[in-house]
Design an enzyme around this catalytic site. Structure first.
Site, PDB file in Angstrom:
ATOM      1  N   TYR A 134       0.815  -1.283   0.114  1.00  0.00           N
ATOM      2  CA  TYR A 134      -0.036  -0.087  -0.059  1.00  0.00           C
ATOM      3  C   TYR A 134       0.951   1.263   0.053  1.00  0.00           C
ATOM      4  O   TYR A 134       0.623   2.061  -0.852  1.00  0.00           O
ATOM      5  CB  TYR A 134      -1.091   0.019   1.283  1.00  0.00           C
TER       6      TYR A 134
HETATM    7  N1  LIG Z   1      -9.412   5.747   5.058  1.00  0.00           N
HETATM    8  C1  LIG Z   1      -8.189   6.201   5.284  1.00  0.00           C
HETATM    9  O1  LIG Z   1      -7.848   6.430   6.228  1.00  0.00           O
HETATM   10  C2  LIG Z   1      -7.428   6.816   4.184  1.00  0.00           C
HETATM   11  C3  LIG Z   1      -6.361   7.595   4.384  1.00  0.00           C
HETATM   12  C4  LIG Z   1      -5.508   8.039   3.141  1.00  0.00           C
HETATM   13  C5  LIG Z   1      -6.018   7.861   1.874  1.00  0.00           C
HETATM   14  N2  LIG Z   1      -7.017   6.869   1.684  1.00  0.00           N
HETATM   15  C6  LIG Z   1      -7.169   6.754   0.149  1.00  0.00           C
HETATM   16  O2  LIG Z   1      -8.556   7.056   0.023  1.00  0.00           O
HETATM   17  C7  LIG Z   1      -9.098   6.187  -1.184  1.00  0.00           C
HETATM   18  C8  LIG Z   1     -10.418   5.915  -0.774  1.00  0.00           C
HETATM   19  O3  LIG Z   1     -10.487   5.036   0.474  1.00  0.00           O
HETATM   20  P1  LIG Z   1     -11.590   4.801   1.549  1.00  0.00           P
HETATM   21  O4  LIG Z   1     -10.972   5.191   2.826  1.00  0.00           O
HETATM   22  O5  LIG Z   1     -12.780   5.844   1.263  1.00  0.00           O
HETATM   23  O6  LIG Z   1     -12.121   3.455   1.603  1.00  0.00           O
HETATM   24  P2  LIG Z   1     -13.504   2.621   1.317  1.00  0.00           P
HETATM   25  O7  LIG Z   1     -14.443   3.010   2.141  1.00  0.00           O
HETATM   26  O8  LIG Z   1     -12.890   1.194   1.278  1.00  0.00           O
HETATM   27  O9  LIG Z   1     -13.966   3.006  -0.253  1.00  0.00           O
HETATM   28  C9  LIG Z   1     -13.010   2.310  -1.369  1.00  0.00           C
HETATM   29  C10 LIG Z   1     -13.636   2.616  -2.624  1.00  0.00           C
HETATM   30  O10 LIG Z   1     -12.858   2.049  -3.551  1.00  0.00           O
HETATM   31  C11 LIG Z   1     -13.739   1.147  -4.541  1.00  0.00           C
HETATM   32  N3  LIG Z   1     -13.026  -0.077  -5.044  1.00  0.00           N
HETATM   33  C12 LIG Z   1     -11.767  -0.406  -4.607  1.00  0.00           C
HETATM   34  N4  LIG Z   1     -11.301  -1.245  -5.527  1.00  0.00           N
HETATM   35  C13 LIG Z   1     -12.090  -1.296  -6.688  1.00  0.00           C
HETATM   36  C14 LIG Z   1     -12.112  -1.720  -8.025  1.00  0.00           C
HETATM   37  N5  LIG Z   1     -11.076  -2.711  -8.276  1.00  0.00           N
HETATM   38  N6  LIG Z   1     -12.889  -1.334  -9.024  1.00  0.00           N
HETATM   39  C15 LIG Z   1     -13.617  -0.252  -8.464  1.00  0.00           C
HETATM   40  N7  LIG Z   1     -13.788   0.183  -7.483  1.00  0.00           N
HETATM   41  C16 LIG Z   1     -13.132  -0.318  -6.409  1.00  0.00           C
HETATM   42  C17 LIG Z   1     -14.645   0.688  -3.781  1.00  0.00           C
HETATM   43  O11 LIG Z   1     -15.655   0.203  -4.445  1.00  0.00           O
HETATM   44  P3  LIG Z   1     -16.880  -1.042  -3.734  1.00  0.00           P
HETATM   45  O12 LIG Z   1     -16.882  -0.944  -2.405  1.00  0.00           O
HETATM   46  O13 LIG Z   1     -17.894  -0.489  -4.623  1.00  0.00           O
HETATM   47  O14 LIG Z   1     -16.134  -2.210  -4.322  1.00  0.00           O
HETATM   48  C18 LIG Z   1     -15.015   1.804  -2.495  1.00  0.00           C
HETATM   49  O15 LIG Z   1     -15.733   2.628  -3.209  1.00  0.00           O
HETATM   50  C19 LIG Z   1      -8.251   5.214  -1.544  1.00  0.00           C
HETATM   51  O16 LIG Z   1      -7.487   5.375  -2.444  1.00  0.00           O
HETATM   52  C20 LIG Z   1      -7.447   5.111   0.105  1.00  0.00           C
HETATM   53  O17 LIG Z   1      -6.307   4.711  -0.049  1.00  0.00           O
HETATM   54  C21 LIG Z   1      -7.748   6.496   2.483  1.00  0.00           C
END
Ligand SMILES: NC(=O)c1ccc[n+]([C@@H]2O[C@H](COP(=O)([O-])OP(=O)(O)OC[C@H]3O[C@@H](n4cnc5c(N)ncnc54)[C@H](OP(=O)(O)O)[C@@H]3O)[C@@H](O)[C@H]2O)c1
Length: 255
Positions: A156
């Site tokens: 990651y």
């Molecule tokens: N949460 C944190 O603390 C954090 C911190 C820094 C950065 N981020 C970044 O923010 C972004 C969003 O993360 P989040 O925290 O919102 O996580 P999340 O709630 O798990 O959401 C992830 C999203 O990505 C989609 N996704 C994953 N794999 C996919 C694929 N193969 N094709 C299409 N859609 C896909 C999921 O869709 P489905 O559920 O419909 O499959 C979901 O809508 C990520 O890039 C993550 O690295 C998160």
């Protein structure tokens, strides 16, 4: 935000967490047109309906796995066919995989790199001709893990480091075309991403408490804060900003 009202946003990972938060924010604050991408139909439809109720505009919901090349092609084609253009590509979809060099499987590496980096490369490549036409913008959602070494999630971390370098290289390449490319690096956001870190509900609660407790501002980053930054970066107010990475982390990088 006046200048966002006719813009078409293509947002990946809009069915959950940060991506859903971006879609909801834009539908509340603007009349931008939204193409929302996710795999889980029920969740994507729910967010889409919520947006429709806020703005009166029906988003285009595209069920797709962005790691599949044919799905990525369909995403860009459907967005352009439906709205006639793309102004802003938000590469937000991402997954986490746990383990370091001693204890992680190559399957984890492949899944994380395919989702967090390869699919971003591919979608950006497919969207680029359309973004050149609109002199649009790309915003990639990275993570502070991309620049701060840690041991829990090696694949990651390096996927996000690659994403930040990708952002800068593509910003340089597309600057003569008038397309701006930036990234945002959030710190901890309490989202569904955590369901893949292999902790029980009780362990997760303690984990979240510890993470937030170690953040200088003692609060998780909220989706709406990231969405507000997206709206700024997509707007004419940011017309001279390209190749930048915006950290929004409650001060975590200060430690
Ligand atoms: N949460 C944190 O603390 C954090 C911190 C820094 C950065 N981020 C970044 O923010 C972004 C969003 O993360 P989040 O925290 O919102 O996580 P999340 O709630 O798990 O959401 C992830 C999203 O990505 C989609 N996704 C994953 N794999 C996919 C694929 N193969 N094709 C299409 N859609 C896909 C999921 O869709 P489905 O559920 O419909 O499959 C979901 O809508 C990520 O890039 C993550 O690295 C998160």
């Amino acid at each position: 935000m006046e200048d966002l009202k006719e813009k078409v946003f293509l947002i990946t990972g809009a069915s959950s967490g940060i991506g859903a938060g971006i879609a909801i924010y834009l539908s509340k604050k603007t009349t931008a047109k939204l193409a929302l991408v996710g795999r889980q139909e029920k969740n994507l439809k729910r967010i889409s309906l919520y947006c429709e109720k806020s703005s009166g505009l029906t988003p285009l919901a595209i069920i797709a796995d962005i790691t599949e090349d044919s799905d990525a092609e369909r995403v860009v084609n459907e967005a352009v066919e439906h709205f006639g253009k793309i102004d802003v590509l938000i590469n937000n979809a991402g997954v986490i995989g746990m383990g370091g060099i001693k204890n992680s499987e190559m399957e984890i590496y492949d899944k994380v790199m395919n989702t967090n980096m390869r699919s971003v490369y591919h979608l950006t490549k497919l969207a680029t001709p359309h973004l050149i036409e609109t002199k649009g913008a790309i915003i990639n959602i990275s993570c502070i893990a991309g620049s701060r070494p840690s041991t829990m999630a090696l694949a990651y971390n390096i996927s996000k480091a690659a994403l930040e370098h990708f952002t800068k290289c593509v910003a340089l390449e597309l600057a003569p075309d008038g397309v701006r490319v930036n990234s945002i690096s959030p710190g901890f956001v309490n989202s569904n991403l955590l369901k893949d870190i292999g902790l029980s509900a009780d362990q997760l609660e303690i984990f979240v408490k510890n993470v937030v407790g170690n953040m200088p501002l003692k609060k998780a980053v909220e989706n709406g804060e990231i969405a507000a930054l997206i709206a700024f970066l997509a707007s004419d107010s940011a017309k001279s900003i390209t190749g930048s990475n915006y950290v929004i982390d409650g001060g975590s990088m200060l430690r």
